[in-house]
Design a protein around this motif. Structure first.
Motif, PDB file in Angstrom:
ATOM      1  N   LEU A   1       0.844  -1.205   0.000  1.00 37.75           N
ATOM      2  CA  LEU A   1       0.000   0.000   0.000  1.00 37.75           C
ATOM      3  C   LEU A   1       0.879   1.255   0.000  1.00 37.75           C
ATOM      4  N   LEU A   2       1.934   1.252   0.806  1.00 47.09           N
ATOM      5  CA  LEU A   2       2.840   2.403   0.861  1.00 47.09           C
ATOM      6  C   LEU A   2       3.569   2.568  -0.479  1.00 47.09           C
ATOM      7  N   ALA A   3       3.981   1.445  -1.081  1.00 47.19           N
ATOM      8  CA  ALA A   3       4.659   1.536  -2.375  1.00 47.19           C
ATOM      9  C   ALA A   3       3.728   2.103  -3.452  1.00 47.19           C
ATOM     10  N   ARG A   4       2.448   1.696  -3.400  1.00 45.51           N
ATOM     11  CA  ARG A   4       1.486   2.234  -4.372  1.00 45.51           C
ATOM     12  C   ARG A   4       1.329   3.743  -4.194  1.00 45.51           C
ATOM     13  N   GLY A   5       1.237   4.196  -2.950  1.00 44.26           N
ATOM     14  CA  GLY A   5       1.143   5.636  -2.681  1.00 44.26           C
ATOM     15  C   GLY A   5       2.375   6.385  -3.155  1.00 44.26           C
TER      16      GLY A   5
END
Length: 465
Positions: free
Chosen positions: A43-47
């Protein structure tokens, strides 16, 4: 034994189940934490990816494009300005997003951070990534993911672990039942064997394989059974021998005593019968004395007192005592010994040994034959050999001549004399001196009795047994 098998299996099961529980719990927690961390990182990588795109092209069209992309995905996005004002957002996330944005820390690192990670109680998890243009914060990208997907993943893991756990417990029970059975079957056989032994049945035969502790125990029980069987046989033979040895003189004593009591009997005849009674009483006295000595030897209470003894001088005295008996039977007694041999012996007991062996040689040799005493040193030991030219001992009887009540003459004729205990006592006394005795013989040609004694200095006290 079923109780032992059950207890052993239950003990194994408890230990194995405890170990499996700890391992499964550790593996479950590790897997769950790893999977949840992967969800947060993704999720953090997508953001961060959206942040990188916006940093290159921060235009309303780009913002709308990012928002539109997330509206078709399982995740949601909220884009704010540097003050936290919401500029764009995907569907159904606005109420929850406002609460998260309001509570979020403004000191957000460039790599982003997790701002909502309570996946167990909250409906979403969330991360934030700052948008930096020309060294200044332009805004923030908030990513949201519904915790239902995490809960579903956890439920699948629980299901898999439950199935594997039940299967492993079942296999554990089966394995332990088999192993406990394998372990207890030898114990059951040993129990049955010891029950037979306790009832006097010594025909126990255990099939033991391997060299482990159970196999050693089985071999020990097998050896015990053989020893008890041998002792039972020896006891029966011993009692039968004592009964025979006592019955014969008692029969003589009783019979001749009845005759001697007749008032009409001539005094000459009475004296003859009384003489026979006296001889038989002496025979019983010697038998009882020998039995008493053997009993003391078995109880390790027959003490000997060793002292340094010039062997040749000692044997010379024995020779002098026995010579008249050999001369009376027209036999030769030869004595050969070096003059400088010293041994530690109990003189009285060892004289008993020599007198017994010479008496046997005299008894079982022919008139005109020769009996010799030879002494020599062999390495550090002293060898004493008494040789005769008598009737000899059959090869089958030779290994047994030192056993109690064993006689080469199976008829036990009293004309041969003796109690059958003399050589047994000789063997015990010689071994009490730290020595050994054995015999060699050729049937019809003669017998050699060989005594080996340790040479050199040694202690002066010992016990038979």
């Amino acid at each position: 034994m079923r109780k032992i098998s059950f207890k052993l299996g239950l003990l194994f099961f408890v230990f194995v189940l405890g170990i499996e529980t700890v391992l499964f719990a550790s593996l479950y927690v590790t897997l769950v934490n790893a999977r949840i961390n992967e969800e947060f990182e993704q999720l953090l990588a997508r953001g961060n990816n959206h942040r990188d795109v916006l940093e290159k092209s921060y235009h309303p069209s780009t913002l709308e494009h990012v928002t539109m992309m997330e509206s078709e995905a399982e995740t949601d996005v909220v884009i704010t300005n540097d003050k936290g004002k919401i500029l764009y957002f995907s569907d159904h996330i606005l109420p929850f997003a406002k609460r998260v944005i309001k509570k979020s820390n403004k000191n957000i690192p460039y790599g982003g951070m997790i701002v909502q990670k309570n996946w167990q109680r909250e409906s979403y998890i969330s991360t934030v990534s700052p948008i930096r243009i020309d060294g200044k914060i332009k805004g923030y990208v908030y990513m949201f993911q519904h915790t239902a997907s995490i809960q579903n993943m956890i439920d699948r893991l629980k299901h898999h672990f439950l199935v594997v756990g039940i299967l492993s417990v079942f296999l554990t029970i089966m394995t332990i039942a088999f192993l406990s059975r394998v372990i207890t079957i030898p114990l059951i056989r040993m129990k049955q064997a010891t029950e037979k032994l306790s009832k006097g049945d010594f025909s126990v035969r255990l099939q033991v394989k391997g060299e482990d502790e159970l196999a050693q125990l089985g071999k020990a029980i097998q050896t015990l059974a053989k020893d008890l069987e041998y002792l039972k046989k020896e006891r029966n033979e011993f009692l039968a021998s004592i009964s025979h040895e006592l019955r014969t003189p008692l029969t003589y004593v009783k019979g001749y005593a009845d005759i001697a009591r007749r008032p009409t009997l001539e005094e000459e005849e009475r004296a003859k019968y009384l003489s026979i009674i006296y001889e038989e009483a002496e025979h019983m006295q010697k038998l009882v004395k020998d039995l008493f000595e053997l009993a003391k030897m078995d109880q390790h209470s027959f003490q000997i007192e060793k002292e340094p003894t010039p062997l040749c001088l000692f044997l010379k005295k024995v020779y002098v005592k026995m010579y008249p008996a050999f001369q009376a039977k027209n036999m030769s007694l030869v004595y050969r010994c070096d003059e400088d041999i010293t041994v530690h012996i109990d003189r009285q007991r060892f004289e008993q040994v020599m007198m017994n062996l010479l008496d046997n040689a005299l008894k079982y040799s022919h008139q005109g034959s020769t009996v010799s005493i030879d002494v020599r040193m062999e390495k550090k030991n002293v060898m004493i050999m008494i040789s005769d030219e008598g009737i000899g001992i059959p090869e089958a009887d030779l290994p047994h001549i030192f056993e109690r009540f064993y006689r080469v003459d199976k008829s036990r004729s009293r004309t041969g004399g003796g109690t059958g205990l003399g050589l047994a006592i000789v063997k015990e006394i010689v071994e009490a001196h730290g020595g050994s005795i054995y015999a060699t013989s050729q049937f019809g040609k003669g017998t050699n009795m060989i005594i080996t004694l340790p040479g050199g200095d040694e202690g002066v006290h010992g016990f038979i047994g």
